[in-house]
Scaffold this active site. Structure first.
Site, PDB file in Angstrom:
ATOM      1  CD1 TRP A   1      -2.315  -2.021   2.053  1.00  0.00           C
ATOM      2  CD2 TRP A   1      -2.715  -1.545  -0.090  1.00  0.00           C
ATOM      3  NE1 TRP A   1      -3.234  -2.930   1.587  1.00  0.00           N
ATOM      4  CE2 TRP A   1      -3.495  -2.661   0.278  1.00  0.00           C
ATOM      5  CE3 TRP A   1      -2.807  -1.064  -1.393  1.00  0.00           C
ATOM      6  CZ2 TRP A   1      -4.349  -3.298  -0.618  1.00  0.00           C
ATOM      7  CZ3 TRP A   1      -3.656  -1.713  -2.295  1.00  0.00           C
ATOM      8  CH2 TRP A   1      -4.410  -2.793  -1.906  1.00  0.00           C
TER       9      TRP A   1
ATOM     10  N   GLY B   1     -11.585  -6.205  16.658  1.00  0.00           N
ATOM     11  CA  GLY B   1     -12.724  -7.072  16.408  1.00  0.00           C
ATOM     12  C   GLY B   1     -12.495  -8.012  15.243  1.00  0.00           C
ATOM     13  CG  ASP B   2     -13.630 -12.402  13.467  1.00  0.00           C
ATOM     14  OD1 ASP B   2     -14.187 -12.147  12.377  1.00  0.00           O
ATOM     15  OD2 ASP B   2     -13.122 -13.504  13.712  1.00  0.00           O
ATOM     16  CG  PHE B   3     -13.995  -8.446   9.008  1.00  0.00           C
ATOM     17  CD1 PHE B   3     -14.246  -9.662   8.417  1.00  0.00           C
ATOM     18  CD2 PHE B   3     -12.773  -7.826   8.742  1.00  0.00           C
ATOM     19  CE1 PHE B   3     -13.323 -10.266   7.572  1.00  0.00           C
ATOM     20  CE2 PHE B   3     -11.838  -8.411   7.901  1.00  0.00           C
ATOM     21  CZ  PHE B   3     -12.118  -9.635   7.315  1.00  0.00           C
TER      22      PHE B   3
ATOM     23  CG  HIS C   1      -7.899 -11.541  -2.607  1.00  0.00           C
ATOM     24  ND1 HIS C   1      -6.695 -11.281  -3.229  1.00  0.00           N
ATOM     25  CD2 HIS C   1      -7.652 -11.387  -1.279  1.00  0.00           C
ATOM     26  CE1 HIS C   1      -5.772 -10.991  -2.343  1.00  0.00           C
ATOM     27  NE2 HIS C   1      -6.328 -11.055  -1.142  1.00  0.00           N
ATOM     28  CG  ASP C   2      -7.827 -13.158   2.016  1.00  0.00           C
ATOM     29  OD1 ASP C   2      -6.974 -13.419   1.152  1.00  0.00           O
ATOM     30  OD2 ASP C   2      -7.658 -12.291   2.894  1.00  0.00           O
TER      31      ASP C   2
ATOM     32  CG  ASN D   1      -0.387 -16.472  -3.641  1.00  0.00           C
ATOM     33  OD1 ASN D   1       0.367 -17.353  -3.234  1.00  0.00           O
ATOM     34  ND2 ASN D   1      -0.583 -15.356  -2.968  1.00  0.00           N
TER      35      ASN D   1
ATOM     36  CD  GLN E   1      -0.043 -17.572   0.712  1.00  0.00           C
ATOM     37  OE1 GLN E   1       0.377 -17.510   1.865  1.00  0.00           O
ATOM     38  NE2 GLN E   1       0.117 -16.582  -0.143  1.00  0.00           N
TER      39      GLN E   1
END
Length: 352
Positions: A171, A242-244, A262-263, A309, A313
């Site tokens: 970034w 937090g965990d979204f 994309h994950d 990828n 992953q």
């Protein structure tokens, strides 16, 4: 008459340069990885003048024979310049190496290169298995079960810092392009979901002086970001632990999902986007930042390789603009716009 089953190679057959280049691609990657890991570019950057083979070998604590071969390959890759002085070959960094391959540079890619070498490269050893099985390969590569994706990615503090450094370097180079792909000035309260190191948040507040950005990420990521990446000087950048997927999202004008969707599978992506839509203020929106595939599947090559990828992953994949539009529409967003930056990452903006 030729025996049955033989193949004749005619003189019109083209020399397979591209295929040979692709076969040798990993040699190029490992040459770059090794030169960075040994500190070749940092050593040359710290010197006030070009260095000889003997000086470089001594500086990186390596054999002269191995160093000579490595420097020759780096010269062939246009990563080093050579000069002749008193009959001796001297080495110095090229401009690109000085900017991107030295740790002192503000846009250095060295941490990204280290992560590629030590983590991604090892996962790709199992690409054949990933294609056959359709699943990521963390357990084979590192002996870590990957039922929960980011428990595998953040399997140790050292690995988490490396991953965050990777995101930070990306970034620092590409961030301004994506946050200025659209005029985001109407959105003054912004949440960067999975904002990691805060590099994109910093680019956002630089581009839009009236906005504030809150990095929403896991507690251990927030802790590391505060310690290593975001200083108290960044008063318009704050944190929310937090965990979204599990925790409530505070209301905001704009949510940024940069290299997040994309994950995940389509189902989980719609789940997250729906949650974002419900939290979003009327008139607000979501900015999705990803490497977009062409609609006909013809490229870009970088996005196609990134999709492999993701297979190795994660649970996700790279997508086309139409596929992201469909995900956003399914979650309730409207007036979806797509802007290609001409760089690796593109931007998709959906409105509530």
């Amino acid at each position: 008459m030729e025996p049955a089953g033989t193949t004749t190679v005619t003189t019109t057959a083209a020399y397979p340069r591209k295929i040979l280049d692709y076969m040798e691609g990993f040699l190029v990657s490992k040459t770059l990885f090794t030169a960075c890991e040994l500190g070749v570019f940092d050593l040359l950057a710290s010197s006030q003048h070009p260095l000889s083979l003997e000086e470089v070998a001594l500086g990186i604590r390596a054999s002269q024979d191995g160093t000579e071969r490595l420097l020759a390959a780096c010269t062939g890759l246009d990563l080093l310049n050579t000069h002749t002085q008193d009959g001796h070959v001297m080495y110095s960094n090229t401009e690109q190496s000085s900017v991107y391959l030295t740790q002192s540079s503000p846009v250095s890619l060295t941490q990204s290169i280290h992560y590629s070498s030590k983590t991604i490269y090892l996962c790709w050893h199992y690409l054949t298995d990933a294609v056959r099985e359709g699943s990521n390969q963390y357990e084979k590569a590192f002996g870590v079960k990957s039922e929960h994706l980011f428990e595998a990615l953040y399997r140790s503090e050292e690995e988490m810092v490396k991953f965050m450094q990777l995101m930070n370097s990306i970034w620092n180079i590409c961030g301004r392009d994506v946050v200025t792909a659209f005029n985001l000035s109407p959105f003054t309260t912004i949440y960067d979901l999975g904002g990691c190191s805060g590099a994109l948040a910093k680019q956002c507040v630089l581009a839009y002086p009236e906005c504030t950005v809150t990095i929403f990420d896991l507690p251990k990521v927030v802790k590391t970001s505060r310690e290593h990446f975001v200083t108290d000087d960044n008063q318009r950048v704050s944190f929310h632990e937090g965990d979204f997927f599990k925790d409530a999202l505070p209301d905001a004008d704009l949510y940024i999902l940069a290299r997040i969707l994309h994950d995940w599978t389509d189902v989980r992506s719609i789940e997250l986007l729906t949650k974002v839509y419900r939290a979003c203020r009327p008139g607000g929106g979501v900015l999705v930042v990803e490497a977009l595939l062409c609609e006909d599947g013809s490229g870009p090559l970088t996005a196609q390789l990134y999709s492999l990828n993701m297979l190795v992953q994660t649970e996700g994949k790279e997508r086309t603009a139409a596929e992201y539009t469909a995900l956003l529409t399914a979650a309730g967003f409207q007036n979806i716009q797509v802007e290609r930056t001409g760089k690796i990452y593109d931007a998709v903006l959906g409105r509530k």
